[in-house]
Scaffold this active site. Structure first.
Site, PDB file in Angstrom:
ATOM      1  N   GLU A  17       5.234  47.950   6.511  1.00 31.13           N
ATOM      2  CA  GLU A  17       6.528  48.856   6.392  1.00 31.13           C
ATOM      3  C   GLU A  17       7.364  48.561   5.473  1.00 31.13           C
ATOM      4  O   GLU A  17       7.784  47.338   5.360  1.00 31.13           O
ATOM      5  CB  GLU A  17       7.196  48.971   7.743  1.00 31.13           C
ATOM      6  N   THR A  48      10.559  53.794   5.734  1.00 31.25           N
ATOM      7  CA  THR A  48      11.639  54.131   6.716  1.00 31.25           C
ATOM      8  C   THR A  48      12.539  55.187   6.260  1.00 31.25           C
ATOM      9  O   THR A  48      12.660  55.401   4.959  1.00 31.25           O
ATOM     10  CB  THR A  48      12.546  53.055   7.143  1.00 31.25           C
ATOM     11  N   LYS A 167       6.173  61.755  24.705  1.00 33.09           N
ATOM     12  CA  LYS A 167       5.929  61.879  23.150  1.00 33.09           C
ATOM     13  C   LYS A 167       4.243  61.985  23.032  1.00 33.09           C
ATOM     14  O   LYS A 167       4.055  62.775  22.152  1.00 33.09           O
ATOM     15  CB  LYS A 167       6.398  60.697  22.492  1.00 33.09           C
TER      16      LYS A 167
END
Ligand code: FAD
Length: 291
Positions: A17, A48, A167
């Site tokens: 990330e 992000t 979800k």
């Protein structure tokens, strides 16, 4: 193999990330990180999405560029925060036009001066609403966040897991965990999630400690517990010493998680690749991650 295929193949994934830098000086560190990371052929790189301002635009541009120029699959983070459904639709169309099909659908945090998240009047209140909206387009592999130590606003760990199930039911096909330092917490959470009917792969989010000031910040601010065994393991020393021990600790965490059948390891780089690359290289050398 596409990462969406690999997720269901029982072969652990490795991913990184990064975030769009807030100022020009940050781009050098990011390019160096991207160079180092891309040579390890990760299953995906995720970028992000900021709380506002220019970095939001950069998320969409960065994922498209990484995919086009480095040939690595990307996952674009996107938050409900501050967006109407119409704006979200436009962002999704931009991603589709750039051939980006990985999406991490999130709610976003309340602003620093508020304890409550306020949805856009024409937007979405929860990540599950964004997931439902994005999944109707059929062009995204959608990921979502999960919390081995429970989301700070959740009424209970059980309720938090119920919303994770929602979800999944609305179209998320994988989950990435908040960072944690105690593997026992992750493994217990995964067991409880599975008991609650969650069958999507749960990728473990790992962030190696790189300095003593970072660990102090964690102790003050973060909802992630800093276990005594980590504090004892890191001991005293300058940042180089702490970073070396952080790599040892992070590697041991990843090795155990893979042995326990974690779907993958997602390394939070903070745009500094040294520690995450060393961990990755050791996992590959040990045959725990296949490249
Ligand atoms: P949600 O799933 O909406 O959950 C938020 C809270 O509401 C939880 O307490 C949950 O239990 C509860 N809840 C969920 N659904 C319902 C419902 N239907 N009714 C009532 N309660 C409900 N933030 C950023 O700004 N940008 C990023 O790029 C980013 N990336 C992240 C990546 C990962 C892997 C993780 C773990 C977090 C990331 N975050 C990011 C932080 C995230 O936005 C915050 O943790 C946020 O507070 C919650 O987001 P969520 O998607 O989990 O929200």
């Amino acid at each position: 193999m596409l990462f969406s295929e690999k997720l269901n193949s029982n072969i652990p994934t490795i991913s990184f990330e990064i975030f769009p830098p807030k100022n020009p000086a940050g781009w050098g560190a990011l390019y160096s990180t991207l160079g180092n990371v891309s040579r390890r052929s990760p299953d995906f790189i995720s970028v992000t999405y900021g709380a506002g301002g220019s970095t939001r635009r950069q998320t969409v541009e960065l994922v498209a560029r990484i995919q086009r120029e480095l040939g690595i699959e990307t996952v674009a983070h996107l938050t409900c925060l501050g967006h109407s459904a119409e704006e979200i639709a436009a962002l999704l169309s931009e991603l589709e036009a750039s051939d980006v099909h990985g999406l991490m659908a999130l709610r976003g945090d309340p602003p620093k001066d508020s304890s409550q998240f306020k949805p856009h009047p024409e937007g979405f209140a929860h990540a599950s609403d964004l997931i439902e909206f994005a999944s109707s387009r059929n062009s995204f592999t959608i990921g979502c966040a999960c919390y081995p130590e429970t989301h700070p606003e959740a009424s209970s760990p059980e309720a938090d897991i119920e919303y994770l199930k929602l979800k999944q039911d609305r179209g998320a096909s994988f989950a990435v965990s908040q960072l944690f330092f105690d593997n026992g917490r992750f493994l217990k959470f995964r067991e409880n999630a599975q008991k609650a009917g969650i069958s999507i792969p749960i990728i473990a989010g790992i962030m190696p400690v790189i300095s003593s000031s970072q660990i102090q910040r964690f102790q003050q601010l973060s909802a992630t517990e800093t276990p005594q065994k980590l504090i004892d393991f890191l001991g005293d020393g300058d940042d180089d010493t702490i970073a070396k021990r952080g790599i040892e600790y992070g590697y041991a965490q990843c090795a155990e998680l893979i042995a326990e059948g974690a779907a993958g390891i997602h390394l939070y780089t903070l745009n500094k690749s040294a520690s995450t690359i060393k961990i990755t290289d050791r996992l590959v050398s040990a045959g725990l991650i296949l490249r």
